[in-house]
Design an enzyme around this catalytic site. Structure first.
Site, short mmCIF file in Angstrom:
data_model
loop_
_atom_site.label_atom_id
_atom_site.label_comp_id
_atom_site.label_asym_id
_atom_site.label_seq_id
_atom_site.Cartn_x
_atom_site.Cartn_y
_atom_site.Cartn_z
N GLU A 196 -42.89 11.03 -1.76
CA GLU A 196 -43.69 11.94 -0.92
C GLU A 196 -42.72 12.89 -0.23
O GLU A 196 -41.87 12.44 0.55
CB GLU A 196 -44.51 11.18 0.12
N GLU B 48 -45.68 2.84 2.19
CA GLU B 48 -45.35 2.91 3.62
C GLU B 48 -45.75 1.65 4.39
O GLU B 48 -46.37 1.74 5.46
CB GLU B 48 -45.98 4.16 4.26
O1 AHR Z 1 -49.61 12.37 2.08
C1 AHR Z 1 -50.31 12.07 3.24
C2 AHR Z 1 -49.94 10.72 3.81
O2 AHR Z 1 -48.63 10.77 4.31
C3 AHR Z 1 -49.89 9.56 2.83
O3 AHR Z 1 -51.13 8.98 2.65
C4 AHR Z 1 -48.96 8.62 3.49
O4 AHR Z 1 -48.27 7.82 2.56
C5 AHR Z 1 -48.04 9.48 4.30
O5 AHR Z 1 -47.89 9.05 5.59
#
Ligand code: AHR
Length: 497
Positions: A289, A170
């Site tokens: 994610e 990210e």
């Molecule tokens: O999964 C929680 C957080 O969400 C992670 O660290 C990040 O990559 C995302 O914003």
């Protein structure tokens, strides 16, 4: 309510990559410390690993687990987490004190115990390509060189052979340590990719795409990264966390429509960059994610106050969340041509499939669809045409009540079906019309449902949302499955000829 799902084995999006059923573990809250690793607990092995948690993870059948972050990785120095001298450090991203007692080698052992493979993320936020390449050397080389030797000295004579690598996380987000403009990240990622692959040509690399559709730079960031890194990466990452903050269940249950459209966005973008470059190679999506996350988000839920294992992001999952998770997986299966890797974020305590206490473990509602899908979705992905009633899902417009995906194993001729009924008040009978083959055996139906969308498993009642046996009818080659309201069905082992 009745619906018909039309399938034909010639209409498919190719092989379902088992890596779409991967997971994600981050040094965050009570995920690693207490959740995965807790030398103080009676429920651990000699290495301090929670064996009950490891067993539950094995039950999820995950080919890969992404580690160590997430936001954490962008300020993590992996060198502090190997060898005998471990010093605690203040983690910028979650404001916790990380004791550094669990690091790369401990994670590799955990993966072996669970029966999964590591998917390592490197820090390109506060560190650079050289440190990323040194981690590849540490994990994958058997040379007489500094970091390969350090691994051997630390007790691993054989390389860890890590195949999948994320080029940080990210980096489009202002919250990220080392956040930078797309052009800068793309060059840094490309340099890191070339150094890393220079040491081990067999690795596969994932560049950090947008952290979500809500970002102003959504797709523009990804375009820049793809254009710069195209020849050096195998994947671009996508992330999404779904929310029902508006407490509107019908609209929330239409979430699959948004996931489909994100995948369309990426498919279009990748095709565009490939076309402009007139390239022969392909880049796919690593949706590394995904989950529901809105109840324990922001403010105190994210402030570790420099504790070692504070309870952060401990989202309690209910039935409607599980039905949204099933829709993520339906979308990934349907777009088997685009998505080759996906990671449920996360696994233990933090927005997690399982919660722990010192004396036990609780499987949350979202554990079950994941475990069912990862076990049964194998082979090619058949493209379903759904004919049935629709409903008004607000901003998501008119949406089918039935969300479905299907896998077909060409060798055995077995079909599996994954069906979500989004209706909050109407059961559905879903007829399967497999137009080019005959269904000869109805297989087994497992359903997940409940009386109320907010029904959740609790420590007192851990089996409120668990799978049970469902029903189907096979008459004259026509298979009909009963999918309850607020429910989903996984039908496996359907034989065909
Ligand atoms: O999964 C929680 C957080 O969400 C992670 O660290 C990040 O990559 C995302 O914003």
């Amino acid at each position: 309510m009745e619906a018909r799902v039309v399938l034909n084995t010639s209409f498919n999006t190719g092989q379902i990559d088992p890596r779409i059923f991967s997971g994600f573990l981050e040094h965050l809250g009570r995920s690693i410390y207490e959740g995965v690793y807790d030398p103080e607990s009676d429920l651990t092995d000699d290495d301090g690993i929670r064996t009950d948690v490891a067993e539950a993870m094995t039950g999820m059948d995950m080919p890969y687990v992404r580690y160590p972050g997430g936001n954490f990785v962008s300020n993590y120095d992996w060198r502090d987490g190997v060898g005998p001298n471990r010093q605690p450090f203040p983690d910028f991203s979650w404001k916790t004190t990380d004791p550094n007692t669990f690091g790369t080698d401990e994670f590799m052992k955990w993966c072996k115990l669970v029966g999964t493979e590591p998917m390592m993320a490197v820090n390109l936020g506060t560190l650079g390509p050289a440190e990323a390449a040194a981690l590849v050397e540490y994990c994958n080389l058997n040379t007489d060189t500094r970091w390969a030797q350090a691994r051997r000295d630390n007790g691993s004579p054989e390389p860890h052979a890590v195949k999948m690598w994320c080029l940080c996380n990210e980096m489009d987000g202002p919250w990220q340590a080392g956040h930078m403009p797309a052009e800068q990240y793309a060059l840094k990622a490309r340099n890191a990719a070339r150094l890393m692959r220079g040491l081990d040509p067999s690795i596969e690399l994932i560049a950090a795409g947008s952290s979500g559709r809500q970002m102003e730079t959504y797709l523009e960031w990804d375009r820049t990264v793809l254009e710069t890194c195209w020849d050096d990466i195998e994947f671009i990452s996508a992330h999404r966390y779904s929310s029902n903050a508006a407490n509107n269940t019908p609209e929330f249950l239409a979430e699959g429509v948004v996931i489909d459209s994100i995948l369309d966005d990426y498919a279009g973008l990748i095709a565009y960059v490939k076309g402009v470059k007139q390239s022969d190679r392909d880049v796919h999506v690593s949706f590394d994610e995904w989950n529901v996350w809105y109840k324990e988000r922001g403010g105190v839920a994210q402030d570790g106050k420099w504790d070692t294992s504070p309870a952060l992001l401990e989202e309690v999952y209910n039935l409607e969340d599980a039905l949204v998770c099933a829709q993520y997986m339906n979308s990934f299966i349907r777009r088997a041509d685009v998505v080759k890797v996906a990671c449920l974020a996360q696994l233990v305590n933090v927005i997690a499939a399982v919660l722990t206490r010192t004396d036990g473990m609780l499987k949350q509602s979202i554990y079950y669809p994941f475990a069912l899908y990862s076990k049964h979705a194998t082979g090619i992905s058949l493209t379903p045409a759904v004919h049935g009633d629709t409903y008004d899902a607000g901003e998501r417009s008119e949406v089918e009540f039935i969300d479905a995906s299907a896998s077909f194993d060409e060798a055995s001729g077995e079909l599996a079906l994954f069906i979500v009924n989004r209706s909050v008040d109407q059961d559905s009978t879903v007829t399967i019309d497999l137009s080019d083959r005959t269904i000869t055996g109805a297989g087994t139906v497992q359903i997940l449902t409940g009386d109320h969308p907010k029904l959740a498993n609790t420590w007192e009642q851990p089996e409120n949302v668990v799978p049970s046996t469902g029903t189907s009818q096979l008459e004259n080659g026509v298979l009909t499955i009963d999918v309850p309201k607020l429910g989903m069905a996984v039908v496996s082992g359907v034989t065909t000829e």
